[in-house]
Scaffold this active site. Structure first.
Site, PDB file in Angstrom:
ATOM      1  CE1 TYR A 134      -3.451  -2.159  -0.842  1.00 17.13           C
ATOM      2  CE2 TYR A 134      -4.467  -1.635   1.255  1.00 17.13           C
ATOM      3  CZ  TYR A 134      -4.507  -2.255   0.021  1.00 17.13           C
ATOM      4  OH  TYR A 134      -5.613  -2.960  -0.358  1.00 17.13           O
ATOM      5  CE  LYS A 187       1.596 -15.892  -6.270  1.00 18.87           C
ATOM      6  NZ  LYS A 187       0.802 -17.099  -6.588  1.00 18.87           N
ATOM      7  CG  ASP A 220      -2.235 -17.891  -5.696  1.00 13.03           C
ATOM      8  OD1 ASP A 220      -1.634 -18.143  -4.628  1.00 13.03           O
ATOM      9  OD2 ASP A 220      -1.745 -18.142  -6.811  1.00 13.03           O
ATOM     10  CG  ASP A 244      -7.772  -3.798   2.436  1.00 10.41           C
ATOM     11  OD1 ASP A 244      -8.749  -3.879   3.189  1.00 10.41           O
ATOM     12  OD2 ASP A 244      -7.619  -2.866   1.630  1.00 10.41           O
ATOM     13  CG  ASP A 248     -13.380  -6.306   2.164  1.00 12.78           C
ATOM     14  OD1 ASP A 248     -13.169  -5.957   3.335  1.00 12.78           O
ATOM     15  OD2 ASP A 248     -13.721  -5.518   1.263  1.00 12.78           O
TER      16      ASP A 248
END
Ligand code: ATP
Length: 361
Positions: A134, A187, A220, A244, A248
């Site tokens: 970010y 990742k 993923d 983040d 959700d």
């Protein structure tokens, strides 16, 4: 005499002025039932503060917050702010950066009686909050995103040992107090140096917690595992952007985004903030689900209880949670959960459930 806890109230934008006062009303009822003394301080933030102070996060708000025990932050609709505020770091990012609230703790738990993709989920995502990918908050000055030409945009991601270690410790401590399982999400097969460092530092910290079982997944693959078997996960630790997005997803599969709470914490400060945004599409209609904000407040009381070693504050959190659970179980919920109650009807029902419970005890 027992301490009076001083808490800030930042309504924010969109549905904020509906869900934040509802949450304050419920926490006040729970505090009265627990004998806890609270002093609430409303402070300017968001679109209203641009009109009154020329900025969405006035200096007086930051100065006052620094003196408080914690605060409730409503959502902000920063994409609708006029420039230069629209392009600047948004209000929650500003507060997270200013107070170095490095751990964003986001539980996802299904409610008995509420419809959900996974009705047995009970997990917590611990998201690193100050760096990662970010770019609006990962540098000391300026941003980690820039455009050398009109048609080229470059983004910089940052992972440090220090920030990873501190968030990993928060996650392991939490796992220790729960089902003693921790999952590292990264990742490292592609972002080898950055998320590879995140993974290896978490594994180093794991050695201090031999009682906690650890596994790890690529981001993923983790989305698939969450949809298929969210109930198998306990605490998940990950970097900023992955956390983040994943939270959700976890919030939605365990119920609705409208029920997903969170706090942002450092070692000595915490801010209650629902995981969802300002929902401008339903703002002002008295139909927003206040549960995420209400339960974010409960998390703040739990955190304050540990910090001040005051069991009465944990009692406030438990009363709030029990009031929400009993209300939803009794068939009263907002329409995102399949019910028909308005925000204020739901709030009244929770306050009544708390009063009825206090009357029985
Ligand atoms: P942000 O980028 O600020 O996080 P967003 O673009 O992700 O915001 P939200 O504002 O969270 O979007 O809204 C996403 C959808 O979820 C919208 O349709 C909104 O109405 C719905 N929603 C969000 N919060 C609630 C809530 N508390 N109650 C009911 N519906 C909600």
């Amino acid at each position: 005499m027992s301490k009076t806890y001083r808490l800030g109230v930042l309504d924010g934008d969109g549905i904020g002025p509906e869900i934040v006062p509802a949450s304050v009303e419920i926490a006040t009822a729970a505090a009265e039932a627990s004998g806890v003394s609270l002093d609430w301080l409303p402070l300017p933030l968001g679109a209203d503060a641009i009109n009154t102070h020329g900025t969405p996060v006035p200096d007086e708000t930051k100065k006052t917050l620094a003196e408080l025990d914690g605060w409730y932050l409503g959502p902000h609709d920063s994409v609708s702010y006029p420039e230069p505020h629209k392009s600047a770091l948004n209000p929650s990012g500003t507060l997270r950066k200013h107070f170095q609230l490095f751990a964003n703790i986001r539980p996802a738990k299904s409610f008995p009686g509420a419809k959900a993709v996974c009705d047995k989920a009970d997990l917590v995502i611990v998201r690193e909050n100050t760096e990662g990918f970010y770019a609006d908050r990962n540098t000391f000055a300026g941003t980690g995103e820039f455009m050398p030409t009109e048609n080229t945009a470059i983004m910089m991601g940052i992972i440090t040992r220090e920030a990873t270690e501190r968030v990993a410790r928060v996650a392991f401590e939490l796992a220790r107090s729960r089902r003693k399982k921790l999952t590292i999400v990264h990742k490292a097969n592609v972002l080898k140096l950055t998320t590879g460092l995140f993974k290896s530092v978490c594994l180093e910290v794991a050695k201090e917690y031999p009682d906690v079982a650890v596994d790890d997944f690529h981001i993923d693959a983790m989305t698939v595992h969450l949809v298929r078997r969210a109930q198998d996960f306990d605490v998940i630790v990950t970097e900023n952007m992955f956390g983040d997005i994943l939270s959700d997803l976890a919030g939605e599969i365990s119920g609705s985004l409208g029920t997903a709470p969170s706090i942002n914490a450092s070692a000595d400060r915490a801010m209650a903030q629902a995981s969802h945004g300002s929902a401008p599409d339903i703002a002002g209609q008295n139909i927003a689900n206040p549960v995420a904000m209400i339960l974010s407040g409960a998390m703040l009381f739990e955190w304050l209880s540990a910090r001040h070693d005051d069991p009465a504050l944990a009692q406030v959190a438990r009363i709030v949670e029990a009031g929400v659970t009993a209300t939803i179980k009794s068939g009263v919920s907002t329409r995102d959960l399949g019910g028909s109650a308005s925000t204020s009807e739901f709030t009244e029902a929770v306050v009544k459930a708390i009063g009825d419970d206090a009357g029985r005890n």
